[in-house]
Design a protein around this motif. Structure first.
Motif, PDB file in Angstrom:
ATOM      1  N   PHE A 138       0.823  -1.208   0.000  1.00 33.64           N
ATOM      2  CA  PHE A 138       0.000   0.000   0.000  1.00 33.64           C
ATOM      3  C   PHE A 138       0.857   1.258   0.000  1.00 33.64           C
ATOM      4  O   PHE A 138       0.450   2.306  -0.510  1.00 33.64           O
ATOM      5  N   ASP A 139       2.051   1.182   0.579  1.00 36.55           N
ATOM      6  CA  ASP A 139       2.948   2.336   0.607  1.00 36.55           C
ATOM      7  C   ASP A 139       3.900   2.356  -0.585  1.00 36.55           C
ATOM      8  O   ASP A 139       4.145   3.396  -1.178  1.00 36.55           O
ATOM      9  N   SER A 140       4.431   1.180  -0.943  1.00 41.60           N
ATOM     10  CA  SER A 140       5.442   1.133  -1.998  1.00 41.60           C
ATOM     11  C   SER A 140       4.855   1.121  -3.398  1.00 41.60           C
ATOM     12  O   SER A 140       5.535   1.481  -4.357  1.00 41.60           O
ATOM     13  N   GLN A 141       3.599   0.670  -3.539  1.00 37.36           N
ATOM     14  CA  GLN A 141       2.935   0.535  -4.846  1.00 37.36           C
ATOM     15  C   GLN A 141       3.529  -0.589  -5.687  1.00 37.36           C
ATOM     16  O   GLN A 141       3.241  -0.688  -6.872  1.00 37.36           O
ATOM     17  N   ILE A 142       4.377  -1.425  -5.107  1.00 40.91           N
ATOM     18  CA  ILE A 142       5.090  -2.426  -5.891  1.00 40.91           C
ATOM     19  C   ILE A 142       4.345  -3.752  -5.865  1.00 40.91           C
ATOM     20  O   ILE A 142       4.145  -4.335  -4.798  1.00 40.91           O
ATOM     21  N   PRO A 143       3.903  -4.261  -7.000  1.00 40.29           N
ATOM     22  CA  PRO A 143       3.232  -5.563  -7.033  1.00 40.29           C
ATOM     23  C   PRO A 143       4.157  -6.664  -6.537  1.00 40.29           C
ATOM     24  O   PRO A 143       5.380  -6.599  -6.704  1.00 40.29           O
ATOM     25  N   GLY A 144       3.568  -7.692  -5.943  1.00 40.42           N
ATOM     26  CA  GLY A 144       4.349  -8.795  -5.398  1.00 40.42           C
ATOM     27  C   GLY A 144       5.232  -9.469  -6.429  1.00 40.42           C
ATOM     28  O   GLY A 144       6.382  -9.814  -6.160  1.00 40.42           O
ATOM     29  N   GLY A 145       4.710  -9.664  -7.645  1.00 40.46           N
ATOM     30  CA  GLY A 145       5.503 -10.291  -8.690  1.00 40.46           C
ATOM     31  C   GLY A 145       6.713  -9.469  -9.069  1.00 40.46           C
ATOM     32  O   GLY A 145       7.790 -10.004  -9.370  1.00 40.46           O
ATOM     33  N   MET A 146       6.562  -8.154  -9.010  1.00 33.54           N
ATOM     34  CA  MET A 146       7.678  -7.269  -9.326  1.00 33.54           C
ATOM     35  C   MET A 146       8.761  -7.384  -8.255  1.00 33.54           C
ATOM     36  O   MET A 146       9.963  -7.396  -8.549  1.00 33.54           O
ATOM     37  N   ILE A 147       8.357  -7.492  -6.981  1.00 30.99           N
ATOM     38  CA  ILE A 147       9.315  -7.653  -5.888  1.00 30.99           C
ATOM     39  C   ILE A 147      10.102  -8.943  -6.064  1.00 30.99           C
ATOM     40  O   ILE A 147      11.341  -8.962  -5.978  1.00 30.99           O
ATOM     41  N   SER A 148       9.380 -10.036  -6.322  1.00 25.21           N
ATOM     42  CA  SER A 148      10.054 -11.328  -6.419  1.00 25.21           C
ATOM     43  C   SER A 148      11.010 -11.370  -7.603  1.00 25.21           C
ATOM     44  O   SER A 148      12.097 -11.956  -7.534  1.00 25.21           O
ATOM     45  N   ASN A 149      10.638 -10.726  -8.721  1.00 20.47           N
ATOM     46  CA  ASN A 149      11.530 -10.698  -9.883  1.00 20.47           C
ATOM     47  C   ASN A 149      12.815  -9.934  -9.583  1.00 20.47           C
ATOM     48  O   ASN A 149      13.920 -10.388  -9.901  1.00 20.47           O
ATOM     49  N   MET A 150      12.684  -8.744  -8.955  1.00 23.01           N
ATOM     50  CA  MET A 150      13.872  -7.958  -8.634  1.00 23.01           C
ATOM     51  C   MET A 150      14.742  -8.682  -7.614  1.00 23.01           C
ATOM     52  O   MET A 150      15.979  -8.671  -7.715  1.00 23.01           O
ATOM     53  N   GLU A 151      14.097  -9.315  -6.648  1.00 17.85           N
ATOM     54  CA  GLU A 151      14.844 -10.050  -5.623  1.00 17.85           C
ATOM     55  C   GLU A 151      15.662 -11.170  -6.258  1.00 17.85           C
ATOM     56  O   GLU A 151      16.855 -11.355  -5.949  1.00 17.85           O
ATOM     57  N   GLY A 152      15.027 -11.927  -7.158  1.00 19.20           N
ATOM     58  CA  GLY A 152      15.724 -13.028  -7.798  1.00 19.20           C
ATOM     59  C   GLY A 152      16.905 -12.563  -8.625  1.00 19.20           C
ATOM     60  O   GLY A 152      17.995 -13.145  -8.588  1.00 19.20           O
ATOM     61  N   GLN A 153      16.711 -11.469  -9.390  1.00 20.76           N
ATOM     62  CA  GLN A 153      17.788 -10.952 -10.232  1.00 20.76           C
ATOM     63  C   GLN A 153      18.955 -10.453  -9.391  1.00 20.76           C
ATOM     64  O   GLN A 153      20.126 -10.731  -9.691  1.00 20.76           O
ATOM     65  N   LEU A 154      18.657  -9.719  -8.335  1.00 21.79           N
ATOM     66  CA  LEU A 154      19.719  -9.176  -7.497  1.00 21.79           C
ATOM     67  C   LEU A 154      20.477 -10.280  -6.765  1.00 21.79           C
ATOM     68  O   LEU A 154      21.709 -10.254  -6.684  1.00 21.79           O
ATOM     69  N   LYS A 155      19.760 -11.263  -6.250  1.00 23.40           N
ATOM     70  CA  LYS A 155      20.421 -12.362  -5.546  1.00 23.40           C
ATOM     71  C   LYS A 155      21.312 -13.166  -6.480  1.00 23.40           C
ATOM     72  O   LYS A 155      22.416 -13.579  -6.118  1.00 23.40           O
ATOM     73  N   GLN A 156      20.818 -13.387  -7.690  1.00 22.79           N
ATOM     74  CA  GLN A 156      21.597 -14.163  -8.653  1.00 22.79           C
ATOM     75  C   GLN A 156      22.936 -13.504  -8.943  1.00 22.79           C
ATOM     76  O   GLN A 156      23.941 -14.178  -9.198  1.00 22.79           O
TER      77      GLN A 156
END
Length: 509
Positions: free
Chosen positions: A304-322
Motif C-alpha cells: 500500500f505504501d510502496s505501490q510495488i506488485p508482489g511479482g515485481m518484488i520477487s523478480n527484482m529479488e531473484g535478479q539481485l540475488k543471482q
C-alpha cells in the motif's frame, strides 16, 4: 415455506465469475511456467462449472510458451477451444503492445486480433499500462470488427492524482470508444473495500447498463472484502482462481467467493463438485513447479505504501540475488516510488512496472539517473503515451540528451509506419517458419526468441515441471555444498544511448 424459499432464490442477483487458473494464476504464482499438458485434465470440469468466462491466454503466456516450453501458443489456444466448447475464452491484451513490449503498427494489431478470434478467442480484455485510451482504441475497434467481446480496462493504482472522478472519466472514454464491458484491473492488490464500492458505484451511475468486471490480486490480504463491496456496488463479474492456485501474489479463491455470497442476496452459481475436481487436479500439479513458485506468500501490506506488485518484488529479488547484490533490494524497493513520481505516476503493470523497476535498479547501483534505460527515456518523452502526473523536467532533458529524441504528445503508434509486410518478409527467411500469419505474429512479438522456437518446434513441448522428490534432493545437495554461494560477478544490463544499444557490466559494491 417452499414458496418463500423459491421467492428468495428468484430475487438473488447472479454474479458472474471469471476463472484464472489457466492464465493469471500460474503466471502470478509460478512465473508462467505451467505446461499445457498439466492444464488439459481440468478443462472439462472448468468448462462445465458455470463460469462467465475462462481466462486462458495472453499476458505472459505467449512469451513463456516459446521461450521456456517449446510450445506453440496458437496451438495452446486451439487446444483450449476444443476442450472447452461451452465457455467464453478470455485473454489479456496489452493494447498497442499486443503481447510484446513495444508499440506495434495498426496493421499488426488488426492481424493479431483477427487471428486470435479465428483460433477461438471470445473476450479480449484490453488494457494500456498508462491508462492512455489512445493506446487501446485500435485493438478495441479490431475486436468489435470481428464480432467478439471487447472489454476496456482501467488499471487501478493510487497516487495524489488518482481519484474516483478520474477513473470514472476513463470509464466514460472507454465507453465512448465502444467497449462491451469494463474491467477494473487491480494488479497489485491495492484496491481497498471502500474505493472498490465508490468506483463501481460511480461508474454504474455514469454509464447505466454497462457491465463491470473486477479483477484483484490477493497480496495485501484485503481484496476478498473489496470484491464483496464491489458486488454490493453493482459489479457484475469478478475474477478468482481455484483455491489450490490462489492467494499470495495470486488471486482470491473461487470457492471462497462462492461461499462468501451465500445468504447475502447474491449468488455465484457454480458447480461445487466440478470445482472440487479442479482444485484436486491443480493441487497435484502445483508441487511439480516448486522451483518457480513465488516466495512472496505472506500478506504484504507494505505494498500500500510502496505501490510495488508482489511479482515485481520477487523478480527484482531473484535478479539481485543471482548477481550477488541481494543486499541492495531494500534500497531498490525504496527507490521505485521515487522513480514512479518522476515519471508522472504511471500504474505499475507490464511493461511500465519493468521499466520503472529496472531504472530503480540502475539508480541504486550506478547513482541516480547516471544512465537511463532506453525504455525509461522513451517513457519520459511520451513514446509510451500519456501519464497523469507531470514528469520531472530535468530527467526529461537527460532523456533528450541520451536518445537524441524530442517529446511527443500524440498517439505513439501514429509514428509507426505499416509493418506487416516487412515482418512477413523477415519471418520467411527463418528456418522453421511455417508460412502462417500466426508465425509472423510470433516473430513480430519476439524477434529474438522466435527463430530458436521455430527451429525446435518439431521436437514438441518440453515441460519444465519436476518431480518434487527430485527437487528436494537437489536442494539438500546444494545446501550441503559449502563451496556454493552467491555469484559475485558483474550484473549485465542493456542500455540505449543515442539510439545505439550497448551492454554495461556493473560490479556489485
Amino acid at each position: 415455506m417452499r414458496c418463500a424459499i423459491l421467492s428468495l432464490v428468484d430475487t438473488q442477483r447472479k454474479i458472474g465469475v471469471t476463472e484464472l487458473a489457466l492464465r493469471d494464476a500460474h503466471q502470478s504464482l509460478m512465473a508462467t511456467r505451467m505446461a499445457t499438458e498439466d492444464m488439459v485434465g481440468a478443462c472439462a470440469d472448468i468448462d462445465g462449472a458455470g463460469f462467465w468466462s475462462v481466462e486462458c491466454w495472453g499476458g505472459a503466456t505467449y512469451d513463456a510458451c516459446i521461450r521456456f516450453l517449446n510450445e506453440d501458443p496458437w496451438e495452446r489456444l486451439r487446444t483450449f477451444r476444443a476442450l472447452m466448447p461451452n465457455s467464453r475464452l478470455q485473454m489479456l491484451l496489452r493494447g498497442q503492445n499486443l503481447l510484446g513490449y513495444r508499440h506495434y503498427g495498426d496493421d499488426v494489431v488488426d492481424h493479431f486480433v483477427e487471428k486470435a478470434a479465428e483460433n477461438g478467442m471470445d473476450v479480449f480484455r484490453v488494457f494500456d499500462a498508462l491508462n492512455d485510451t489512445r493506446n487501446v482504441e485500435r485493438a478495441i475497434a479490431a475486436v468489435k470488427r470481428v464480432g467478439k467481446h471487447a472489454q476496456g480496462t482501467i488499471c487501478y493504482t493510487t497516487s495524489p492524482l488518482h481519484t474516483v472522478e478520474g477513473f470514472v472519466a476513463q470509464a466514460r472514454e472507454l465507453a465512448d470508444v465502444g467497449v462491451d464491458s469494463l474491467a477494473i484491473k487491480d494488479m497489485a492488490a491495492l484496491l481497498k473495500p471502500q474505493p472498490a464500492f465508490d468506483i463501481v458505484s460511480a461508474i454504474k451511475a455514469e454509464i447505466p447498463g454497462m457491465q463491470v468486471n473486477v479483477h484483484c490480486h490477493a497480496t495485501t490480504g484485503v481484496t476478498l472484502v473489496s470484491l464483496m463491496k464491489a458486488i454490493e456496488a453493482g459489479a457484475d463479474v469478478v475474477d478468482t482462481a481455484i483455491s489450490s492456485m490462489s492467494l499470495g501474489p495470486g488471486h482470491n479463491p473461487t470457492e471462497s467467493l462462492q461461499e462468501m455470497l451465500e445468504g447475502t442476496g447474491y449468488i455465484a452459481d457454480l458447480d461445487k463438485v466440478r470445482l472440487s475436481r479442479v482444485k484436486t487436479h491443480f493441487a497435484a500439479v502445483k508441487p511439480r513447479y516448486a522451483q518457480f513458485t513465488s516466495a512472496v506468500f505472506n500478506v504484504e501490506t507494505d505494498i500500500f505504501d510502496s505501490q510495488i506488485p508482489g511479482g515485481m518484488i520477487s523478480n527484482m529479488e531473484g535478479q539481485l540475488k543471482q548477481q550477488g547484490a541481494g543486499d541492495k533490494l531494500k534500497e531498490v524497493l525504496e527507490e521505485v516510488p521515487r522513480v514512479r513520481k518522476i515519471a508522472g505516476y504511471p500504474p505499475l503493470v507490464t511493461p511500465s512496472s519493468q521499466i520503472v523497476g529496472t531504472q530503480a535498479v540502475f539508480n541504486v547501483i550506478m547513482g541516480p539517473y547516471k544512465v537511463l534505460t532506453g525504455e525509461f527515456a522513451d517513457l519520459m518523452l511520451g513514446y509510451y503515451g500519456y501519464t497523469l502526473g507531470e514528469k520531472d523536467p530535468e530527467i526529461i532533458e537527460l532523456a533528450k540528451a541520451q536518445t537524441g529524441k524530442e517529446i511527443i504528445t500524440g498517439r505513439p503508434a501514429d509514428l509507426i509506419e505499416p509493418e506487416w509486410d516487412a515482418l512477413r518478409t523477415a519471418a520467411e527467411a527463418i528456418d522453421g517458419f511455417d508460412g502462417s500469419d500466426e508465425d509472423v505474429l510470433t516473430y513480430a512479438m519476439f524477434p529474438k526468441v522466435a527463430p530458436g522456437f521455430f527451429a525446435t518446434r518439431a521436437e514438441g513441448p518440453k515441460s519444465v515441471a519436476r518431480d518434487p522428490a527430485e527437487l528436494a534432493a537437489e536442494r539438500a545437495a546444494g545446501a550441503a555444498d559449502s563451496k556454493t554461494g552467491p555469484v559475485r560477478g558483474p550484473i549485465k544490463y542493456e542500455i540505449t544511448i543515442n539510439g545505439k544499444k550497448s551492454s554495461v557490466a556493473v560490479k556489485p559494491a
